[in-house]
Design a protein around this motif. Sequence first.
Motif, mmCIF file in Angstrom:
data_model
loop_
_atom_site.group_PDB
_atom_site.id
_atom_site.type_symbol
_atom_site.label_atom_id
_atom_site.label_comp_id
_atom_site.label_asym_id
_atom_site.label_seq_id
_atom_site.Cartn_x
_atom_site.Cartn_y
_atom_site.Cartn_z
ATOM 1 N N HIS A 195 -4.360 -13.484 5.162
ATOM 2 C CA HIS A 195 -5.216 -14.099 4.156
ATOM 3 C C HIS A 195 -6.192 -13.073 3.578
ATOM 4 C CE1 HIS A 195 -8.344 -17.469 3.120
ATOM 5 N NE2 HIS A 195 -7.765 -16.965 2.044
ATOM 6 N N ILE A 196 -6.793 -12.261 4.444
ATOM 7 C CA ILE A 196 -7.704 -11.207 3.982
ATOM 8 C C ILE A 196 -6.984 -10.258 3.038
ATOM 9 C CG2 ILE A 196 -8.953 -9.135 4.728
ATOM 10 C CD1 ILE A 196 -9.757 -10.653 7.251
ATOM 11 N N LEU A 197 -5.758 -9.899 3.384
ATOM 12 C CA LEU A 197 -5.002 -8.946 2.573
ATOM 13 C C LEU A 197 -4.573 -9.560 1.248
ATOM 14 C CD1 LEU A 197 -2.997 -7.338 5.476
ATOM 15 C CD2 LEU A 197 -4.734 -6.218 4.084
ATOM 16 N N ILE A 201 -2.716 2.206 -0.108
ATOM 17 C CA ILE A 201 -3.632 1.782 0.951
ATOM 18 C C ILE A 201 -3.365 0.327 1.317
ATOM 19 C CG2 ILE A 201 -6.053 1.331 1.534
ATOM 20 C CD1 ILE A 201 -6.770 3.686 -0.330
ATOM 21 N N LEU A 202 -3.209 -0.525 0.309
ATOM 22 C CA LEU A 202 -2.960 -1.941 0.566
ATOM 23 C C LEU A 202 -1.624 -2.141 1.269
ATOM 24 C CD1 LEU A 202 -3.869 -4.877 0.243
ATOM 25 C CD2 LEU A 202 -2.746 -4.889 -2.002
ATOM 26 N N GLU A 203 -0.605 -1.405 0.849
ATOM 27 C CA GLU A 203 0.713 -1.518 1.471
ATOM 28 C C GLU A 203 0.648 -1.131 2.950
ATOM 29 O OE1 GLU A 203 5.109 -0.470 -0.060
ATOM 30 O OE2 GLU A 203 3.828 1.285 0.173
ATOM 31 N N THR A 204 -0.112 -0.080 3.248
ATOM 32 C CA THR A 204 -0.280 0.358 4.636
ATOM 33 C C THR A 204 -0.996 -0.705 5.453
ATOM 34 O OG1 THR A 204 -0.383 2.677 3.920
ATOM 35 C CG2 THR A 204 -1.226 2.169 6.123
ATOM 36 N N ARG A 205 -2.034 -1.281 4.892
ATOM 37 C CA ARG A 205 -2.774 -2.324 5.600
ATOM 38 C C ARG A 205 -1.889 -3.542 5.861
ATOM 39 N NH1 ARG A 205 -8.093 -3.870 2.648
ATOM 40 N NH2 ARG A 205 -8.348 -5.055 4.588
ATOM 41 N N ARG A 206 -1.080 -3.917 4.880
ATOM 42 C CA ARG A 206 -0.194 -5.082 5.065
ATOM 43 C C ARG A 206 0.795 -4.842 6.200
ATOM 44 N NH1 ARG A 206 -0.337 -9.359 1.928
ATOM 45 N NH2 ARG A 206 -1.078 -9.321 -0.233
ATOM 46 N N ALA A 207 1.216 -3.598 6.368
ATOM 47 C CA ALA A 207 2.195 -3.288 7.409
ATOM 48 C C ALA A 207 1.572 -3.270 8.793
ATOM 49 C CB ALA A 207 2.845 -1.929 7.115
ATOM 50 N N GLU A 246 -15.328 -15.953 -0.433
ATOM 51 C CA GLU A 246 -13.982 -16.220 0.079
ATOM 52 C C GLU A 246 -13.610 -15.205 1.154
ATOM 53 O OE1 GLU A 246 -10.801 -17.457 -2.779
ATOM 54 O OE2 GLU A 246 -12.296 -16.803 -4.254
ATOM 55 N N ALA A 247 -13.980 -13.950 0.934
ATOM 56 C CA ALA A 247 -13.685 -12.902 1.912
ATOM 57 C C ALA A 247 -14.441 -13.156 3.214
ATOM 58 C CB ALA A 247 -14.053 -11.535 1.348
ATOM 59 N N VAL A 248 -15.673 -13.599 3.102
ATOM 60 C CA VAL A 248 -16.475 -13.920 4.288
ATOM 61 C C VAL A 248 -15.781 -15.003 5.103
ATOM 62 C CG1 VAL A 248 -18.624 -14.982 5.087
ATOM 63 C CG2 VAL A 248 -18.690 -13.181 3.346
ATOM 64 N N ALA A 269 -5.543 -7.990 -2.316
ATOM 65 C CA ALA A 269 -4.581 -7.719 -3.386
ATOM 66 C C ALA A 269 -5.074 -8.306 -4.704
ATOM 67 C CB ALA A 269 -3.218 -8.298 -3.020
ATOM 68 N N ARG A 270 -5.609 -9.517 -4.651
ATOM 69 C CA ARG A 270 -6.151 -10.151 -5.857
ATOM 70 C C ARG A 270 -7.329 -9.357 -6.416
ATOM 71 N NH1 ARG A 270 -9.863 -15.120 -4.881
ATOM 72 N NH2 ARG A 270 -11.074 -13.324 -4.166
ATOM 73 N N ASP A 271 -8.237 -8.945 -5.521
ATOM 74 C CA ASP A 271 -9.422 -8.213 -5.963
ATOM 75 C C ASP A 271 -9.071 -6.820 -6.461
ATOM 76 O OD1 ASP A 271 -10.918 -10.410 -5.304
ATOM 77 O OD2 ASP A 271 -11.593 -9.628 -3.371
ATOM 78 N N LEU A 272 -7.961 -6.266 -5.934
ATOM 79 C CA LEU A 272 -7.512 -4.964 -6.415
ATOM 80 C C LEU A 272 -7.106 -5.038 -7.874
ATOM 81 C CD1 LEU A 272 -6.826 -2.026 -5.829
ATOM 82 C CD2 LEU A 272 -4.586 -2.772 -4.996
ATOM 83 N N VAL A 273 -6.473 -6.132 -8.255
ATOM 84 C CA VAL A 273 -6.098 -6.325 -9.658
ATOM 85 C C VAL A 273 -7.354 -6.331 -10.527
ATOM 86 C CG1 VAL A 273 -5.088 -7.937 -11.317
ATOM 87 C CG2 VAL A 273 -3.974 -7.562 -9.102
ATOM 88 N N SER A 274 -8.387 -7.035 -10.074
ATOM 89 C CA SER A 274 -9.647 -7.079 -10.824
ATOM 90 C C SER A 274 -10.280 -5.697 -10.908
ATOM 91 C CB SER A 274 -10.627 -8.054 -10.151
ATOM 92 O OG SER A 274 -10.122 -9.375 -10.166
ATOM 93 N N ALA A 275 -10.227 -4.943 -9.798
ATOM 94 C CA ALA A 275 -10.805 -3.599 -9.784
ATOM 95 C C ALA A 275 -10.087 -2.694 -10.779
ATOM 96 C CB ALA A 275 -10.731 -3.016 -8.382
#
Length: 253
Positions: A231-233, A113-119, A205-207, A237-243
């Motif tokens: 920047h949002i992505l 999902i993240l890879e698709t969003r980055r593209a 930070e996301a806001v 990516a950082r928050d995905l690691v935490s999740a």
Amino acid sequence: MADASRGERKEGRKPQRPRVMADTTQAIASDIFSGRYRPGDFLPTENDLGVEYGVSRTVIREALKVLAAKGLVSSRPRVGTVVCDEDNWNIIDAQVLAWHAAHALDDRLFDAILETRRAIEPLVAERAATRATLREIADLQAAWEGMANAGDDIATFSRSDIAFHQVLYRASHNPIFRQIGGMIDTALKFALEATNAVSTDRRAEAVKAHQEVVEALRLRDGEAARKAADHILDLAARDLVSAKQLNKQDKAR
């Protein structure tokens, strides 16, 4: 009179079968996602599945048809029903994601999902900066305000975050981007709800990052919009690691 009685009896029946079929479909899908039935495994016979899930063979057959349509299983005449390879699963289908969400976080799914969003999203934001209507910019602002004012209410924050991205895709005024956005909409909701369950500081930070997108669109600055989307992505990516780490901790309990 007899016909009327039959009609009354028919009208008085409770429409239980659709719910039973839906529950059975979800139960079988759940067993697939949990790893009870793995790709390449043959499911028990329809009769055995009916006994296991406490429903008729007809309900099992209809449930398997639904799962086959979503790429989870494949029926082979005189052979049986086999669980398909994960690459064949229609993972961005709303129901499939809902069934999948009941289980552990799938690293491959979230990475995809993240890879698709980055593209896609940086270009979507760049196009939206020059094409968005004043109404769409106002809607984007409203969604951002919903995030900013959510406080500790993660559900409200996620709804506003999802609305923000829906408006952004729409504001690109590219019919292909809009269709892609619609296709990944459920997957995006799934990802945002998982990654938003982080600390208040990180949501702040996301806001701020989302505000940068709003400002870029207001100024009609495509390059700034692209950078803000990146920047949002990066934060996602950082928050995905935490999740993922939280998910591993939940598994260990």
